[in-house]
Motif scaffolding. Sequence first.
Motif, PDB file in Angstrom:
ATOM      1  N   THR A  42      50.022  44.890  53.234  1.00  0.00           N
ATOM      2  CA  THR A  42      49.151  45.832  53.942  1.00  0.00           C
ATOM      3  C   THR A  42      48.072  46.408  53.033  1.00  0.00           C
ATOM      4  O   THR A  42      47.056  46.908  53.520  1.00  0.00           O
ATOM      5  CB  THR A  42      49.966  46.972  54.581  1.00  0.00           C
ATOM      6  N   ALA A  43      48.267  46.314  51.723  1.00  0.00           N
ATOM      7  CA  ALA A  43      47.286  46.868  50.783  1.00  0.00           C
ATOM      8  C   ALA A  43      46.021  46.020  50.689  1.00  0.00           C
ATOM      9  O   ALA A  43      44.958  46.541  50.353  1.00  0.00           O
ATOM     10  CB  ALA A  43      47.917  47.021  49.400  1.00  0.00           C
ATOM     11  N   ILE A  44      46.128  44.733  50.991  1.00  0.00           N
ATOM     12  CA  ILE A  44      44.953  43.855  50.888  1.00  0.00           C
ATOM     13  C   ILE A  44      43.817  44.410  51.740  1.00  0.00           C
ATOM     14  O   ILE A  44      42.707  44.650  51.259  1.00  0.00           O
ATOM     15  CB  ILE A  44      45.285  42.413  51.335  1.00  0.00           C
ATOM     16  N   GLY A  45      44.104  44.626  53.004  1.00  0.00           N
ATOM     17  CA  GLY A  45      43.081  45.122  53.929  1.00  0.00           C
ATOM     18  C   GLY A  45      42.596  46.515  53.602  1.00  0.00           C
ATOM     19  O   GLY A  45      41.411  46.819  53.774  1.00  0.00           O
ATOM     20  N   SER A  46      43.489  47.363  53.095  1.00  0.00           N
ATOM     21  CA  SER A  46      43.046  48.726  52.768  1.00  0.00           C
ATOM     22  C   SER A  46      42.043  48.705  51.618  1.00  0.00           C
ATOM     23  O   SER A  46      41.070  49.465  51.624  1.00  0.00           O
ATOM     24  CB  SER A  46      44.237  49.635  52.457  1.00  0.00           C
ATOM     25  N   HIS A  47      42.235  47.817  50.653  1.00  0.00           N
ATOM     26  CA  HIS A  47      41.264  47.704  49.563  1.00  0.00           C
ATOM     27  C   HIS A  47      39.932  47.141  50.058  1.00  0.00           C
ATOM     28  O   HIS A  47      38.861  47.571  49.614  1.00  0.00           O
ATOM     29  CB  HIS A  47      41.812  46.840  48.425  1.00  0.00           C
ATOM     30  N   LYS A  63      37.486  47.021  43.818  1.00  0.00           N
ATOM     31  CA  LYS A  63      38.273  47.065  45.063  1.00  0.00           C
ATOM     32  C   LYS A  63      38.668  45.655  45.512  1.00  0.00           C
ATOM     33  O   LYS A  63      39.802  45.426  45.932  1.00  0.00           O
ATOM     34  CB  LYS A  63      37.486  47.754  46.181  1.00  0.00           C
ATOM     35  N   TYR A  64      37.749  44.719  45.398  1.00  0.00           N
ATOM     36  CA  TYR A  64      38.060  43.342  45.773  1.00  0.00           C
ATOM     37  C   TYR A  64      39.066  42.725  44.800  1.00  0.00           C
ATOM     38  O   TYR A  64      39.917  41.934  45.208  1.00  0.00           O
ATOM     39  CB  TYR A  64      36.792  42.491  45.899  1.00  0.00           C
ATOM     40  N   SER A  65      38.978  43.093  43.546  1.00  0.00           N
ATOM     41  CA  SER A  65      39.947  42.607  42.557  1.00  0.00           C
ATOM     42  C   SER A  65      41.345  43.127  42.874  1.00  0.00           C
ATOM     43  O   SER A  65      42.333  42.400  42.738  1.00  0.00           O
ATOM     44  CB  SER A  65      39.536  43.033  41.144  1.00  0.00           C
ATOM     45  N   LEU A  66      41.427  44.383  43.298  1.00  0.00           N
ATOM     46  CA  LEU A  66      42.726  44.936  43.704  1.00  0.00           C
ATOM     47  C   LEU A  66      43.259  44.203  44.936  1.00  0.00           C
ATOM     48  O   LEU A  66      44.451  43.897  45.013  1.00  0.00           O
ATOM     49  CB  LEU A  66      42.604  46.432  43.990  1.00  0.00           C
ATOM     50  N   ALA A  67      42.375  43.920  45.879  1.00  0.00           N
ATOM     51  CA  ALA A  67      42.787  43.170  47.077  1.00  0.00           C
ATOM     52  C   ALA A  67      43.300  41.790  46.678  1.00  0.00           C
ATOM     53  O   ALA A  67      44.314  41.319  47.223  1.00  0.00           O
ATOM     54  CB  ALA A  67      41.616  43.046  48.054  1.00  0.00           C
ATOM     55  N   LEU A  68      42.637  41.144  45.733  1.00  0.00           N
ATOM     56  CA  LEU A  68      43.067  39.834  45.252  1.00  0.00           C
ATOM     57  C   LEU A  68      44.456  39.916  44.624  1.00  0.00           C
ATOM     58  O   LEU A  68      45.321  39.068  44.892  1.00  0.00           O
ATOM     59  CB  LEU A  68      42.058  39.279  44.250  1.00  0.00           C
ATOM     60  N   LYS A  69      44.696  40.922  43.809  1.00  0.00           N
ATOM     61  CA  LYS A  69      46.017  41.089  43.192  1.00  0.00           C
ATOM     62  C   LYS A  69      47.095  41.267  44.258  1.00  0.00           C
ATOM     63  O   LYS A  69      48.186  40.704  44.154  1.00  0.00           O
ATOM     64  CB  LYS A  69      46.012  42.295  42.248  1.00  0.00           C
ATOM     65  N   GLU A  70      46.796  42.046  45.277  1.00  0.00           N
ATOM     66  CA  GLU A  70      47.774  42.279  46.350  1.00  0.00           C
ATOM     67  C   GLU A  70      48.008  40.998  47.151  1.00  0.00           C
ATOM     68  O   GLU A  70      49.133  40.731  47.584  1.00  0.00           O
ATOM     69  CB  GLU A  70      47.316  43.417  47.267  1.00  0.00           C
ATOM     70  N   LEU A 106      38.955  35.730  48.259  1.00  0.00           N
ATOM     71  CA  LEU A 106      38.779  36.885  47.379  1.00  0.00           C
ATOM     72  C   LEU A 106      38.420  36.471  45.958  1.00  0.00           C
ATOM     73  O   LEU A 106      37.599  37.125  45.307  1.00  0.00           O
ATOM     74  CB  LEU A 106      40.045  37.752  47.395  1.00  0.00           C
ATOM     75  N   THR A 107      38.985  35.376  45.488  1.00  0.00           N
ATOM     76  CA  THR A 107      38.649  34.864  44.150  1.00  0.00           C
ATOM     77  C   THR A 107      37.171  34.502  44.113  1.00  0.00           C
ATOM     78  O   THR A 107      36.453  34.868  43.163  1.00  0.00           O
ATOM     79  CB  THR A 107      39.511  33.645  43.804  1.00  0.00           C
ATOM     80  N   SER A 108      36.705  33.819  45.129  1.00  0.00           N
ATOM     81  CA  SER A 108      35.304  33.430  45.198  1.00  0.00           C
ATOM     82  C   SER A 108      34.372  34.653  45.232  1.00  0.00           C
ATOM     83  O   SER A 108      33.379  34.711  44.508  1.00  0.00           O
ATOM     84  CB  SER A 108      35.074  32.559  46.437  1.00  0.00           C
ATOM     85  N   ILE A 109      34.704  35.627  46.052  1.00  0.00           N
ATOM     86  CA  ILE A 109      33.882  36.832  46.148  1.00  0.00           C
ATOM     87  C   ILE A 109      33.857  37.575  44.809  1.00  0.00           C
ATOM     88  O   ILE A 109      32.787  38.014  44.360  1.00  0.00           O
ATOM     89  CB  ILE A 109      34.385  37.758  47.280  1.00  0.00           C
ATOM     90  N   CYS A 110      34.997  37.699  44.180  1.00  0.00           N
ATOM     91  CA  CYS A 110      35.060  38.399  42.894  1.00  0.00           C
ATOM     92  C   CYS A 110      34.226  37.682  41.833  1.00  0.00           C
ATOM     93  O   CYS A 110      33.477  38.323  41.091  1.00  0.00           O
ATOM     94  CB  CYS A 110      36.506  38.557  42.420  1.00  0.00           C
ATOM     95  N   LYS A 111      34.337  36.369  41.777  1.00  0.00           N
ATOM     96  CA  LYS A 111      33.572  35.596  40.774  1.00  0.00           C
ATOM     97  C   LYS A 111      32.071  35.727  41.030  1.00  0.00           C
ATOM     98  O   LYS A 111      31.290  35.952  40.096  1.00  0.00           O
ATOM     99  CB  LYS A 111      33.992  34.128  40.800  1.00  0.00           C
TER     100      LYS A 111
END
Length: 115
Positions: A42-47, A63-70, A106-111
């Motif tokens: 549930t944390a992915i979407g909240s980030h 924030k996107y990096s946190l979503a990626l980790k989750e 998310l990896t693509s967006i972060c990079k």
Amino acid sequence: MKSDLPDRTFAFAERIVRLCRHLESEGVVSGTLMKQVLRAGTAIGSHIEEAQASESRKDFVHKYSLALKEARESHYWLRLLIAAEVVSAARLDPLKQEANELIAILTSICKKSRD
């Protein structure tokens, strides 16, 4: 072009909640694993939602990096639920696949955002 990622991560979280409602009654081990997958899934979407109001590019990437980790953690817990035979692979494979796809997005967006 508007991203469907907020809606997609919300739908993923909803599916995780439904899975956890099933796991609630399955016992102590399932309950412990359920809390982990519920928190991460549930944390992915909240980030992602927080990132929509980011104050800077650095904040957005954070924030996107946190979503990626989750997302990666969610994938881990789903794999463990399957490997430990708590839930059948047939039931969890679609969720696991969605977690994989979210990780890739998310990896693509972060990079791209770091460049």
